[in-house]
Scaffold this motif. Structure first.
Motif, short mmCIF file in Angstrom:
data_model
loop_
_atom_site.label_atom_id
_atom_site.label_comp_id
_atom_site.label_asym_id
_atom_site.label_seq_id
_atom_site.Cartn_x
_atom_site.Cartn_y
_atom_site.Cartn_z
N GLY A 118 60.47 -55.90 -48.85
CA GLY A 118 61.74 -55.56 -48.20
C GLY A 118 62.90 -55.43 -49.14
N LEU B 122 65.52 -58.49 -48.36
CA LEU B 122 64.65 -59.48 -47.74
C LEU B 122 64.74 -60.81 -48.48
N TYR C 32 58.44 -51.52 -49.77
CA TYR C 32 59.87 -51.19 -49.83
C TYR C 32 60.07 -49.70 -50.09
#
Length: 638
Positions: free
Chosen positions: A189, A193, A563
């Motif tokens: 992420g 994240l 990602y």
């Protein structure tokens, strides 16, 4: 009834004992927090604490608790406005701390910018006070805090990541650049994240601190049923009957609300669950997130000339030193040579003699040279910073013009309004021009495989200039466009003795982990570094005191990280969380207001309101309180 000796003892004055000292400390802290100036200073200080997690201190573990003092301060705010002010002042402290190295260049303007950007944390401070304040939160409010506060933090990071506001320098997740599990999360992420999970852990620790304080403050009799005779949980609430309602009953029993805190334990359980969720997600990412697949290697040389005294001939002196250092690579078989930002101070079309010198150097070394030209272009108006690839026959035609410029360093936003910044610091006297698209270049050397040269015709490289390496979307786009190696050309000589060079170099590790592509960070004066596809460092760094050329054997990789495939999904999720919160709060407020003002509602004046009930007989006087062996009204724990 005969009283035992224990019962006859008078309460001991503990002002000199541990409890007394604790009480005095609590009173002293309360006086400090009640002072507007002391509280403001504390807010600025605790807001600055997360900066210690970044290089050069690099206390990465501290990031997981650095926000806790800030959260506890905002939680203690007496009003929502004060909580928002704590958020603003904490944001001011954080921005000054992570950008303190700008003070010699921008002076007081650094504080002005930090104060403006610090306003972004005011709503976050309000959320902290809303979700953590008012006693130990119940399980519902604690669970909401574990989701909403990280989402609010991500929104702050997203807004301030706009280049016009200074860019994404100091994102909390970037502090984890040397932690392999965190880098694995970044591949899923991005840095977003990692930031969110760091805030989740901070929120969990803050909730545990609140629960611990509530446990200490709760009288022992309130938590010991055997001693007090009080039920262990609030299963019901007994309210006196309203005198104006002729029900004939003396009391009304209501079930306890599920969202009412049932004690410190109800706060601790969600906190521990949140921290455990972060640990589980990190372990899952480590085990199951796609890993980059090895795809050969390449040999990249980084040339760092070091400090060159400013002056009329500084560009010539720098070029001469770069040529001398590059010649030391002859016979070492590099595939690519990278110079730092502003390594060439002349436009190569306007100075063909310089272009011929670099081309001759490329022939000597046997590799293309990626230079960075910082000069006024001959074919277009204005000054550009451009990555230019030079081969044995001269410039190859591949040129990338820097797109995202450093505010005040390379241009002054709203110069007509803020141009005075040039008189108080080292702001740009003339605005640089920006490019309009990114570019993937192809070098003249093939990728090396175990069995020799591969079939790939040329290595595909994606250049970035200076603080563009802080933007995760730019490296992601280059990867999606086919770049096999990411490159950042930088110069931080203005901040040589600060934390900035190490912080800047560390960003390359995060970009590499996010994209699954190795990244080279080449500078004029250090710190220069190279990182592999998973964010691990390749070889040694070139420090700020060095003038050297270093050769790195860089592993390449293929494959697509989560990602790169899905992009900034943690930010989108955070936005949805905040929208859902806003909608829920709006509906709740609407229902509450409609219940208060709706015509005809009980107890509200208006058309159609029912007649008040006829009063019933006067209530009987209450029975006298039961007496204990001490002769006092019965109270738990007395």
């Amino acid at each position: 009834m005969e009283l035992s000796g224990d019962d006859r003892r008078e309460p001991k004055d503990e002002r000199g004992g541990p409890d007394g000292r604790r009480e005095r400390y609590r009173q002293r802290a309360a006086r400090l927090l009640a002072s507007r100036w002391w509280r403001g200073g504390i807010a600025v200080t605790v807001g600055a604490l997360p900066a210690l997690a970044f290089p050069a201190p690099s206390l990465w573990w501290f990031a997981y608790v650095a926000l806790v003092p800030w959260m506890l301060l905002a939680r203690s705010a007496p009003t929502p406005r004060r909580a928002a002010l704590d958020g603003w002042l904490g944001g001011l402290g954080f921005m000054v701390a992570v950008h303190h190295w700008l003070l010699p260049s921008l002076h007081v303007f650094t504080v002005v910018i930090a104060a403006l950007l610090g306003l972004l944390w005011a709503p976050w401070g309000w959320l902290v006070g809303r979700l953590l304040g008012g006693g130990a939160p119940g399980p519902g409010r604690a669970a909401a805090a574990l989701v909403v506060l990280p989402s609010g933090w991500l929104m702050v990071e997203l807004v301030r990541s706009w280049e016009g506001l200074g860019g994404p320098w100091g994102l909390l997740g970037s502090s984890q650049w040397q932690v392999p599990p965190a880098l694995r999360l970044a591949s899923v992420g991005g840095v977003w994240l990692v930031s969110a999970f760091v805030v989740v852990v901070n929120t969990g620790v803050a909730l545990l601190a609140v629960a611990g304080a509530a446990r200490v403050a709760t009288p022992r009799s309130a938590t010991s049923p055997a001693r007090s005779g009080v039920p262990t949980g609030p299963t019901s609430t007994t309210l006196p009957a309203r005198a104006d309602v002729p029900t004939g009953r003396t009391s009304t029993t209501l079930p306890a609300r599920a969202d009412v805190p049932t004690g410190p334990t109800s706060t601790a359980f969600p906190a521990l669950a949140g921290i455990l969720t972060v640990a589980t997600a990190a372990a899952a990412a480590w085990a199951w997130a796609p890993r980059p697949e090895p795809a050969g290697h390449t040999r990249v040389a980084v040339v760092q000339p070091g400090i060159i005294a400013d002056g009329i001939a500084s560009a010539d002196k720098r070029l001469a030193r770069e040529e001398a250092l590059t010649r030391t690579l002859v016979g070492r078989d590099p595939d690519l040579v990278v110079w730092g930002e502003s390594s060439v101070g002349f436009d190569l079309a306007d100075r063909p003699d310089v272009a011929r010198r670099i081309a001759a150097l490329s022939r000597e070394v046997g590799a293309d040279i990626l230079v960075n030209v910082d000069a006024r272009r001959s074919d277009r108006p204005g000054i550009f910073k451009s990555s230019v690839l030079v081969g044995p026959d001269g410039p190859t035609g591949d040129r990338y013009d820097k797109m995202r410029l450093v505010p005040f360093g390379e241009y002054v936003p709203a110069r007509s309004l803020l141009g005075w910044a040039t008189s108080v610091g080292k702001a740009a006297g003339e605005d640089r021009r920006r490019g309009d698209h990114q570019m993937v270049m192809r070098t003249g050397r093939d990728i090396r495989h175990e069995e020799g040269h591969g079939r790939d015709h040329g290595l595909r490289i994606g250049p970035l200039v200076c603080f563009e390496s802080a933007f995760p979307d730019m490296s992601r786009r280059l990867t999606r466009d086919g770049a096999q190696l990411l490159l950042a050309q930088s110069a931080t000589s203005s901040f040589q003795n600060s934390w900035a060079p190490r912080q800047h170099a560390s960003l390359a590790a995060v970009r590499a982990a996010e994209t699954g592509r190795p990244m080279v960070h080449a500078t004029l004066t250090g710190v220069s570094a190279v990182y592999g596809p998973e964010g691990s460092r390749v070889g040694s760094t070139i420090g700020t005191s060095a003038s050297a050329a270093a050769l790195y054997d860089v592993p390449l990789a293929t494959g697509e990280t989560a990602y790169v495939k899905w992009g900034d999904w943690p930010v989108h999720t955070a936005l949805l969380v905040l929208l859902a919160l806003g909608l829920t709060e709006g509906l709740r407020t609407l229902r509450r207001n409609s219940g208060r003002t709706a015509p005809g509602s009980p107890g509200t004046p208006g058309a159609g309101a029912p007649e008040p009930p006829t009063p019933g007989p006067a209530p009987e006087p209450p029975a006298p309180h039961a007496r204990t062996a001490h002769g006092s009204p019965a109270r738990p724990g007395r």
